[in-house]
Design a protein around this motif. Structure first.
Motif, PDB file in Angstrom:
ATOM      1  N   LYS A 371       0.811  -1.229   0.000  1.00 32.06           N
ATOM      2  CA  LYS A 371       0.000   0.000   0.000  1.00 32.06           C
ATOM      3  C   LYS A 371       0.844   1.279   0.000  1.00 32.06           C
ATOM      4  O   LYS A 371       0.313   2.374  -0.138  1.00 32.06           O
ATOM      5  N   GLY A 372       2.146   1.161   0.246  1.00 35.09           N
ATOM      6  CA  GLY A 372       2.993   2.341   0.180  1.00 35.09           C
ATOM      7  C   GLY A 372       2.967   3.201   1.433  1.00 35.09           C
ATOM      8  O   GLY A 372       2.462   2.812   2.487  1.00 35.09           O
ATOM      9  N   LEU A 410      -4.852 -11.841  14.656  1.00 37.46           N
ATOM     10  CA  LEU A 410      -6.108 -11.452  15.288  1.00 37.46           C
ATOM     11  C   LEU A 410      -7.129 -10.896  14.288  1.00 37.46           C
ATOM     12  O   LEU A 410      -8.281 -11.321  14.277  1.00 37.46           O
ATOM     13  N   VAL A 411      -6.706  -9.952  13.453  1.00 35.43           N
ATOM     14  CA  VAL A 411      -7.661  -9.343  12.512  1.00 35.43           C
ATOM     15  C   VAL A 411      -8.157 -10.361  11.478  1.00 35.43           C
ATOM     16  O   VAL A 411      -9.369 -10.457  11.245  1.00 35.43           O
ATOM     17  N   VAL A 535      -9.313  -3.912  14.422  1.00 30.12           N
ATOM     18  CA  VAL A 535      -9.981  -4.753  13.420  1.00 30.12           C
ATOM     19  C   VAL A 535     -10.581  -3.863  12.326  1.00 30.12           C
ATOM     20  O   VAL A 535     -10.422  -4.123  11.127  1.00 30.12           O
ATOM     21  N   THR A 536     -11.241  -2.780  12.744  1.00 31.50           N
ATOM     22  CA  THR A 536     -11.842  -1.858  11.782  1.00 31.50           C
ATOM     23  C   THR A 536     -10.766  -1.189  10.930  1.00 31.50           C
ATOM     24  O   THR A 536     -10.916  -1.043   9.712  1.00 31.50           O
ATOM     25  N   TYR A 537      -9.660  -0.799  11.575  1.00 36.36           N
ATOM     26  CA  TYR A 537      -8.594  -0.149  10.815  1.00 36.36           C
ATOM     27  C   TYR A 537      -8.100  -1.055   9.689  1.00 36.36           C
ATOM     28  O   TYR A 537      -8.095  -0.678   8.504  1.00 36.36           O
ATOM     29  N   THR A 541     -10.322   0.654   6.828  1.00 36.03           N
ATOM     30  CA  THR A 541      -9.500   1.805   6.415  1.00 36.03           C
ATOM     31  C   THR A 541      -8.308   1.366   5.566  1.00 36.03           C
ATOM     32  O   THR A 541      -8.102   1.848   4.448  1.00 36.03           O
ATOM     33  N   TYR A 542      -7.520   0.428   6.091  1.00 38.70           N
ATOM     34  CA  TYR A 542      -6.306  -0.014   5.385  1.00 38.70           C
ATOM     35  C   TYR A 542      -6.651  -0.694   4.062  1.00 38.70           C
ATOM     36  O   TYR A 542      -6.042  -0.418   3.029  1.00 38.70           O
ATOM     37  N   SER A 543      -7.657  -1.571   4.096  1.00 40.77           N
ATOM     38  CA  SER A 543      -7.965  -2.332   2.876  1.00 40.77           C
ATOM     39  C   SER A 543      -8.489  -1.430   1.753  1.00 40.77           C
ATOM     40  O   SER A 543      -8.406  -1.789   0.578  1.00 40.77           O
ATOM     41  N   ARG A 544      -9.001  -0.241   2.115  1.00 43.94           N
ATOM     42  CA  ARG A 544      -9.498   0.688   1.083  1.00 43.94           C
ATOM     43  C   ARG A 544      -8.387   1.567   0.484  1.00 43.94           C
ATOM     44  O   ARG A 544      -8.615   2.226  -0.523  1.00 43.94           O
ATOM     45  N   LEU A 545      -7.229   1.571   1.108  1.00 48.31           N
ATOM     46  CA  LEU A 545      -6.124   2.356   0.540  1.00 48.31           C
ATOM     47  C   LEU A 545      -5.723   1.735  -0.790  1.00 48.31           C
ATOM     48  O   LEU A 545      -5.705   0.513  -0.935  1.00 48.31           O
TER      49      LEU A 545
END
Length: 555
Positions: A371-372, A410-411, A535-537, A541-545
């Motif tokens: 993701k950079g 965990l995630v 988990v939300t991050y 958030t991260y997966s949408r980058l």
């Protein structure tokens, strides 16, 4: 006075537990050994029963041709060919598709018992159904778990390393041979376990680390329909970033170079590989430690793994949870599962010298390179929001371990639980966090439950090696055996033959409870929304980058 004592002695010696003796399986007769566990209690142990023939190189397992006479099933079969722990040589054999059966007996022969099938971990690179030996006791010895839980335990071998997971990503070398071995073992158990006193329609598969990811893949495969009933994953799922090899051809070309099979024509390369010595091929698949010196993270070393083959795993694991809906599912992680990996990536977390902001960001860079830079900064802000102006070193070091635990274990596990609960129809889902303080000496005081530390309690080591443990460890072992075997029996860890300290509520689409497992389980051990901020991050958030590959920045 003497006569009653003598009579009591005669009665006790004659009132021993029942035992199976010779058992007829599809391949022939087997005879194990009966181990006394107390008055009226024993466990029949059958070691080294073949569940398939000697496999051809990179071929699916084939049925065993059978044997004449009675097979003395008293020693473990060879482990599958693999590198040793220090990676200096190989051990094991290509003739390795064996399983072991542990059957508890009372004063009558057991019948219709729940069956629990264990898949070992070891990074898809090493391991065996009998695990590590310590003081004459092997880690995956199923006697205590079988006897205390009143279930049949089966431990199985499967191919690992290059021989189990090499793939070209197409029909030439489809891969997943180790997963096919596991499937063959579960199928054999389904067909034969009734003769040992088991219920073929109540099979639970369970595993830890790569074994847990394997359980997850078995749940997701269309080939498992109706084959077993429940599943437990401990510290690993098919969604874990280390559990899937996304570029198998590149890895196969690298291994081909190491064994002198580098060819521009892929068919010629594969022909050469198939003619190569299995020992040399196995050594070529060892972890290349030089890869992470100065760059990368330990996760990058775990290269041999299952692949999407269009067959056993027909699509990305996240798209296959409709196949898992038929199984009751229990999953969790250890609170410091990532610590052992974090200690390689940022070695000074286990030392006196300071862990710096640069090192934390360096770790995040290694984990999020697809993701950079944007990912490094966003993840850093999430994980340091509780630090304050001048965080204690213990806080910084613990954060490093938490980053790796969340990302690697965990995630992905919480995501798998949510996908299972969303797809399930009438099946149960349960979530846990194991956080018993580590027993490993010399680790910093902030370290909780290290990767794999749950297994000693589940397999009853505090009872079989009692001098090495305290009463609190036996309490924990008793609780885990009760929850795990109740789940195998009924699909509900709180309901069954074994009493538990507290009920364990179901995990659902809208309701996310989890049980914290340690030696002090009580009504306050049930909490909700495990590490939901993180988990939300990672999952949102991260997966949408945007991925840097899609922006054309990857060379």
């Amino acid at each position: 006075m003497l006569l009653p004592v003598v009579l009591l002695g005669v009665w006790l010696s004659s009132a021993s537990a029942a035992k199976l003796g010779v058992v007829q399986t599809e391949g022939g007769k087997v005879e194990g050994r009966n181990h006394k566990m107390g008055i009226f209690r024993s466990v029949d142990v059958f070691k080294g029963i073949p569940f398939a023939d000697v496999p051809g190189k990179w071929e699916k397992p084939k049925p065993h041709p059978g044997w004449s006479g009675i097979l003395q099933a008293t020693t473990y079969g060879d482990r599958c060919l693999q590198v040793t722990l220090l990676q200096t040589k190989t051990q094991g054999s290509e003739d390795c598709l064996y399983l072991n059966v542990f059957v508890p007996q009372g004063n009558k022969l057991s019948t219709n018992l729940p069956v629990m099938v264990y898949l070992f971990g070891g990074s898809f690179l090493l391991g065996a159904s009998n695990g590590v030996e310590l003081l004459g006791n092997t880690l995956y010895d199923g006697k205590q778990l079988a006897e205390r839980g009143n279930v049949i335990i089966v431990t199985v071998n499967y191919r690992v390393g290059t021989m189990g997971f090499l793939s070209t990503g197409d029909e030439r070398l489809p891969g997943n041979y180790g997963l096919w071995d596991q499937h063959a073992a579960i199928s054999w158990i389904r067909r034969n376990i009734e003769a040992f006193g088991g219920n073929p329609f109540n099979i639970t598969i369970f595993g830890q680390s790569a074994g847990a990811a394997s359980v997850s893949f078995q749940m997701l495969s269309p080939y498992s329909k109706g084959l077993f009933r429940r599943a437990i994953t401990q510290s690993g799922v098919a969604l874990s970033p280390w559990a899937l090899q996304k570029n198998p051809m590149a890895l196969t070309k690298k291994i081909a170079r190491k064994v002198g099979c580098s060819r521009t024509n892929v068919d010629e390369m594969v022909t050469c590989l198939k003619m190569s010595d299995p020992v040399g091929l196995t050594m070529a698949g060892k972890i290349d430690v030089m890869l992470i010196l100065g760059k990368g993270v330990v996760m990058d070393l775990l290269e041999l793994a299952p692949v999407i083959d269009g067959d056993f795993i027909p699509a990305h694991p996240s798209k296959l949870f409709h196949n898992a809906a038929q199984f009751d599912y229990m999953a969790g992680v250890n609170s410091m599962d990532g610590h052992i990996f974090a200690g390689v990536d940022v070695p000074n977390i286990n030392m006196k010298n300071a862990t710096t902001v640069k090192q934390v960001k360096g770790l995040l860079a290694g984990l999020t390179k697809e993701k950079g830079n944007a990912a490094i900064e966003s993840a850093y802000s999430v994980y340091t929001s509780h630090w304050g102006q001048a965080p204690e070193q213990d806080v910084v070091k613990k954060t490093v371990a938490e980053i790796e635990t969340d990302f690697l274990f965990l995630v992905p596990t919480q995501t798998a639980l949510q996908l299972h609960a969303s797809n399930s129809s009438g099946t149960n889902t349960y979530s846990y966090l194991f956080n018993m303080k580590t027993r490993i000496p010399l680790l910093p005081p902030w370290v909780e439950a290290e990767h794999f530390e749950d297994l000693q309690y589940l397999f009853g080591e505090p009872f079989s090696m009692s001098l090495l443990y305290f009463p609190r460890h036996r309490d924990l072992s008793k609780y885990m055996i009760a929850y795990w075997t109740n789940f195998a029996r009924t699909g509900d860890p709180g309901t069954g033959e074994n009493r538990v300290p507290v009920p364990w509520p179901k995990f659902t689409k809208s309701h996310r409870p989890y049980l914290t497992i340690n030696h002090k389980i009580n009504k306050y051990s049930v909490s909700y929304d495990l590490r939901s901020e993180y988990v939300t991050y990672w999952s949102t958030t991260y997966s949408r980058l945007p991925s840097i590959k899609s922006r054309g920045e990857e060379k």
